[in-house]
Design a protein around this motif. Sequence first.
Motif, short mmCIF file in Angstrom:
data_model
loop_
_atom_site.label_atom_id
_atom_site.label_comp_id
_atom_site.label_asym_id
_atom_site.label_seq_id
_atom_site.Cartn_x
_atom_site.Cartn_y
_atom_site.Cartn_z
N UNK A 441 50.60 29.27 43.07
CA UNK A 441 50.98 30.11 44.48
C UNK A 441 51.16 31.46 44.54
N UNK A 442 51.87 31.71 43.34
CA UNK A 442 52.34 33.19 43.03
C UNK A 442 51.04 33.86 42.77
N UNK A 443 50.01 33.21 42.07
CA UNK A 443 48.79 33.78 41.51
C UNK A 443 47.81 34.27 43.08
N UNK A 444 47.99 33.29 43.75
CA UNK A 444 47.25 33.50 45.04
C UNK A 444 47.68 34.60 45.93
N UNK A 445 49.16 34.73 45.85
CA UNK A 445 49.64 35.77 46.73
C UNK A 445 49.13 37.15 45.92
N UNK A 446 49.23 37.08 44.75
CA UNK A 446 49.04 38.48 43.97
C UNK A 446 47.56 38.94 44.39
N UNK A 447 46.52 37.82 44.41
CA UNK A 447 45.23 38.05 44.63
C UNK A 447 45.06 38.45 46.02
N UNK A 448 45.56 37.98 46.81
CA UNK A 448 45.71 38.23 48.13
C UNK A 448 46.15 39.87 48.45
N UNK A 449 46.98 40.39 47.65
CA UNK A 449 47.46 41.93 47.72
C UNK A 449 46.49 42.74 46.95
N UNK A 450 46.09 42.45 45.79
CA UNK A 450 44.76 43.20 45.24
C UNK A 450 43.93 43.27 45.96
N UNK A 451 43.41 42.44 46.59
CA UNK A 451 42.00 42.32 47.54
C UNK A 451 42.24 43.56 48.05
N UNK A 452 42.95 43.98 48.67
CA UNK A 452 43.05 45.13 49.44
C UNK A 452 42.47 46.51 48.84
N UNK A 453 42.37 46.31 47.52
CA UNK A 453 42.20 47.51 46.68
C UNK A 453 40.45 47.29 46.18
N UNK A 454 39.73 46.12 46.57
CA UNK A 454 38.40 45.86 46.24
C UNK A 454 37.57 46.90 47.02
N UNK A 455 36.46 47.30 46.23
CA UNK A 455 35.40 48.19 46.91
C UNK A 455 35.00 47.59 48.06
#
Length: 464
Positions: A441-455
Amino acid sequence: MSSLSDTSKFSTAGPSLAATAAVLIPGGVLALLSTTVVGVAVPDMVGDFGAGVDAAQWVTTAYLLAAGVAIPVSGWASVRFGVRTAWLVAIGLFTLGSLLAVFATDFGFLTLARVVQGAGGGALEPVMLTALARIAGPQRIGRVMGSTAAVMSLGPLAGPALGGVVVDMLGWRWTFVFTAVIAFLVLLGSLFVLRAGERQKAQLDTPGLVLLAVSTTLGLYGLSRGASADGFDALTIATLAVGGATLIGFVFWARHKGEHAIVDLGTFTSRGFGPAVSIMALMGAAIYPLFFGLPLFYAGIAGLDATTAGLLMIPYGLGTLIAMPIAGRLSDRIDGRLLVWAGTVIALAGFLILLTTGRTTPLWVFAGLSLTIGIGLGSIGSPTVSTLYRVLPGALVPSGSTILFVVNQLGGALGVALLVLLIGNAGWTPSVGTTPFWLPVIAMLGIALIATRLQSRSPSAARD
């Protein structure tokens, strides 16, 4: 020029994408299969050897660590000795490790066998992915990665189910007999298909390799020891401290060596590369603990046998099989961030519902959650990998492949170590409940945040 950037001069069986994929992809499937087929056998291994879960975790962790070290070495070996030789050696090591595991007498011997197996398995996927990425080019990268990932999903699709049936009918040792036979068949096919490629002088960054291996091994051993009866005593803390210091030393060394380092950290200067790699690290931390932990959960909490536990992972494989090619093709047309966010929402919903399950949960609910999580994670992986290759200049594609697989493997090893830390040495008991599922669950929340910085550049703006 570094050994990693020199991998752009690989030659494979020929210019045909189909011919190259026909021999490389089965090897990649085999490497993934070896991590999933073993998970359902862990409870029987624990009973057979009379050891705790903290010892059993090294069946998975040792493989992931060895693979993480083998990945950068494979880039150098492919340049120095040629792709064909590097590939055949990798398959040979994998076969040998599988055979050694068949005759293991305790977890120590089995861990050693898994190190040998991981040393071979870790070299298979990055060579496969780099070769396919170069042949496909930026215009077809999304569909090729999506299709490749779909075939690779045969590992989680067939591995747990096959492992469960084999364990219940023949015993856990036969899971390694099976992987040894498949490895031998891939070895034979490679002998006929792959041709000798160019050999070039390439210097291996041995100090960097040692620093990377020592830092990751000590760090994960420290976490494993913390989960045992010894807890976080002085030795555990010292181990973690030395591992952290060694990791810092590796970063300084790699920055000093530049493109000659075993892992070229300069690759992170490519815009959008860091976020994509971070997402794949979190993906590893979410996926690998599933294959290690879910069989323990099904046995200790839901009271299911190995065959049923394995069959319940089939929907996960079907989910990734459906989602990956679709998401890969869509990433050629639309913003990959939208696909990653959609996948995160789907997977997060599945993990949150999994937190509410227990012994009375119907099997169809577990199967539905497995399918949901597979669709979600598959929708994250394909567009993330496709985005990663689009943002990299051609010369950095091999280095990017290396880093991608290293962090994914290490993320998985870290996830397994943290899972065991939460479960404890006694195993997944009712007192533990579903608490460990908060990790993905924590990993998914982290992915959602990091995805804002994807190219977010469109495919038409992809790299030259």
